[in-house]
Design an enzyme around this catalytic site. Sequence first.
Site, PDB file in Angstrom:
ATOM      1  N   HIS A  86      -9.324   9.526   2.761  1.00 58.23           N
ATOM      2  CA  HIS A  86      -8.906   8.558   1.871  1.00 58.23           C
ATOM      3  C   HIS A  86      -8.993   9.073   0.589  1.00 58.23           C
ATOM      4  CE1 HIS A  86      -8.215   4.562   0.080  1.00 58.23           C
ATOM      5  NE2 HIS A  86      -8.004   3.992   1.343  1.00 58.23           N
ATOM      6  N   ARG A 133      -0.886   8.951   1.606  1.00 57.09           N
ATOM      7  CA  ARG A 133      -2.384   9.341   1.312  1.00 57.09           C
ATOM      8  C   ARG A 133      -2.427  10.970   1.278  1.00 57.09           C
ATOM      9  NH1 ARG A 133      -5.577   5.133   4.794  1.00 57.09           N
ATOM     10  NH2 ARG A 133      -4.951   3.436   3.704  1.00 57.09           N
ATOM     11  N   ARG A 176      -0.844   9.073   9.147  1.00 53.11           N
ATOM     12  CA  ARG A 176      -0.983   7.779   9.372  1.00 53.11           C
ATOM     13  C   ARG A 176      -0.698   6.738   7.869  1.00 53.11           C
ATOM     14  NH1 ARG A 176      -4.578   3.284   8.566  1.00 53.11           N
ATOM     15  NH2 ARG A 176      -6.184   4.668   7.848  1.00 53.11           N
ATOM     16  N   HIS A 191     -11.633   9.669   6.581  1.00 57.11           N
ATOM     17  CA  HIS A 191     -11.283   8.270   6.687  1.00 57.11           C
ATOM     18  C   HIS A 191     -10.554   7.926   8.124  1.00 57.11           C
ATOM     19  CE1 HIS A 191     -10.203   4.064   5.646  1.00 57.11           C
ATOM     20  NE2 HIS A 191      -8.941   4.482   5.643  1.00 57.11           N
ATOM     21  N   GLU A 213       0.858  -1.025   0.143  1.00 60.27           N
ATOM     22  CA  GLU A 213      -0.085  -0.091  -0.056  1.00 60.27           C
ATOM     23  C   GLU A 213       0.848   1.283   0.128  1.00 60.27           C
ATOM     24  OE1 GLU A 213      -3.083  -0.168   2.883  1.00 60.27           O
ATOM     25  OE2 GLU A 213      -3.513  -2.177   2.186  1.00 60.27           O
TER      26      GLU A 213
HETATM   27  C1  SIN Z   1      -7.703   0.769   2.558  1.00 59.80           C
HETATM   28  O1  SIN Z   1      -7.863  -0.321   2.319  1.00 59.80           O
HETATM   29  O2  SIN Z   1      -7.212   1.584   1.805  1.00 59.80           O
HETATM   30  C2  SIN Z   1      -7.687   1.406   3.907  1.00 59.80           C
HETATM   31  C3  SIN Z   1      -6.869   0.956   4.945  1.00 59.80           C
HETATM   32  C4  SIN Z   1      -6.132   1.820   5.951  1.00 59.80           C
HETATM   33  O3  SIN Z   1      -6.940   2.922   6.154  1.00 59.80           O
HETATM   34  O4  SIN Z   1      -5.345   1.647   6.619  1.00 59.80           O
END
Ligand code: SIN
Length: 527
Positions: A237, A283, A379, A344, A113
């Site tokens: 998000h 993010r 975060r 988010h 991610e």
């Molecule tokens: C996501 O699946 O993009 C969210 C995961 C997160 O907020 O850590």
Amino acid sequence: MPSFDYLVIGSGIAGLTFAIKAAEKGTVAVVTKRELAESNTAWAQGGIAAVWSDDDTVESHVADTLEAGAGLCEEDVVRGVCEDGPACVEQLIALGAQFSARDGGSGYDLALEGGHTHRRVLHSADRTGEEISRALIAATRRHSNVHVFENHLAVDLLVDQKFGMARTHPQCWGAYVLDTRSGEVETFTARSTLLATGGTGKVYLYTSNPDVASGDGLAMAYRAGCRASDLEFIQFHPTCLYHPDARTFLITEAARGEGAILRRPDGSAFMLDYDPRADLASRDIVARAIDQEMKRSGWDNVVLDMTGLGADFIRQRFPKISERCASYGLDITQTPIPVVPAAHYMCGGVVTDVHGETAVGRLYAAGEVAMTGMHGANRLASNSLLEGLVFAHRAVEHANMVIADSDGDVPHFPDWTAGDAVDIDESVVIAHNWDEIRRLMWNYVGIVRSDRRLARAAARIAMLRDEIRQYYWDFTLTRDLVELRNLALAAELIIRSARSRRESRGLHFNADCPDRDDENWRRHTAV
Ligand code: SIN
């Protein structure tokens, strides 16, 4: 008056992990305002980050977390959580949580991610939260020491000093709890209380969070005398489904980890214009880039293109997203998904020490409600389930020690009295205020802020809080009224924090002070 050794408020990963472990030592009440399964945890798609593969290291996880946190993480906390993480995840697996295996079945499939330099996210396809929640609920139900109170909403904490009891250090002994079906407020006493109430997503008009995320724990802790920090750092998000018939629905960042690309509606990719990591930038950067693209062009959304990943892979790796989008007539194997950013995650929260204890004795906070020092100004993806899990373990160990070391009875607290309150005859005022708060936060305290917008938000929220205070005393309590009171306070605390930070860093961007100022502002804000 129900009396327990431990009171747990909230039923996500932090609450249930604490409850299961605490039940080995004493009686536990789990109070949750809807059903056990309704929590932010259950909605998580991406997964839980932990150093799992041989080519990954704790140092690398620490470095990625610090980089995302933009100078405000507490390094010792980050290192501790990254070190403890794998063992805590093992315990979650031992409780029954099942994560997706690699093709061929040997070992877990680790996702990538944004902001991570290694694949380290354990997941259950794109239903990780549902799976963790399922396993924890099953384990909770197996324990005869755990008493579950669904449809019970904590209203305020029982702090001895607030009731005039002479104490050098305030201590928490439970909470007043509203049974949302009968309307009765009961006094739940406990020797140790955990706030695991999640975040405040519902303070914004558009959010990836479920309805339960109304800032209850933050508001209760603040009223109880706790300190809250870094509330200006609200994570938006980047990719939530944009569809006229859909409530905001998350499209996991793991999609970009597997190669999905953000594009303008005309088909051109744009993230490389903003960051060399392109779609896998952190993010804050991706959300601001989308916001800028939308504002510059007047588009209602951008699109996330997964079509290059292959239809079979998409259906197997992202079943939930495929099904949900299909229910809106969108075949994501063929068509890019319209997306917008939405609120988010609250990176700040109730300040705790390394054991999860707050400034009020016997009161712990874990999960999104807490500010442990892990997340800093932004975060890192999938670090939240990890932090909630690790701190739940630490909190219960500390609470056991406090209970074992103390003697004496739980003090007596008076029953709740409703005074002259009457049943509310105009529910419309509650719905209106709720809506107004969420709109003003979205418009004035969103991804890009300015001094003027923040000042407007502060003035408006002060008026709304006055009105709500009046309803609170005039009307008998309902879930909507309690939540509205909490939501308004959470909004005010976020605005105050955002106004106090005179720089831009991580998730907080103020157009009137757009630069990061390490000399003066490499520090936490506090309310
Ligand atoms: C996501 O699946 O993009 C969210 C995961 C997160 O907020 O850590």
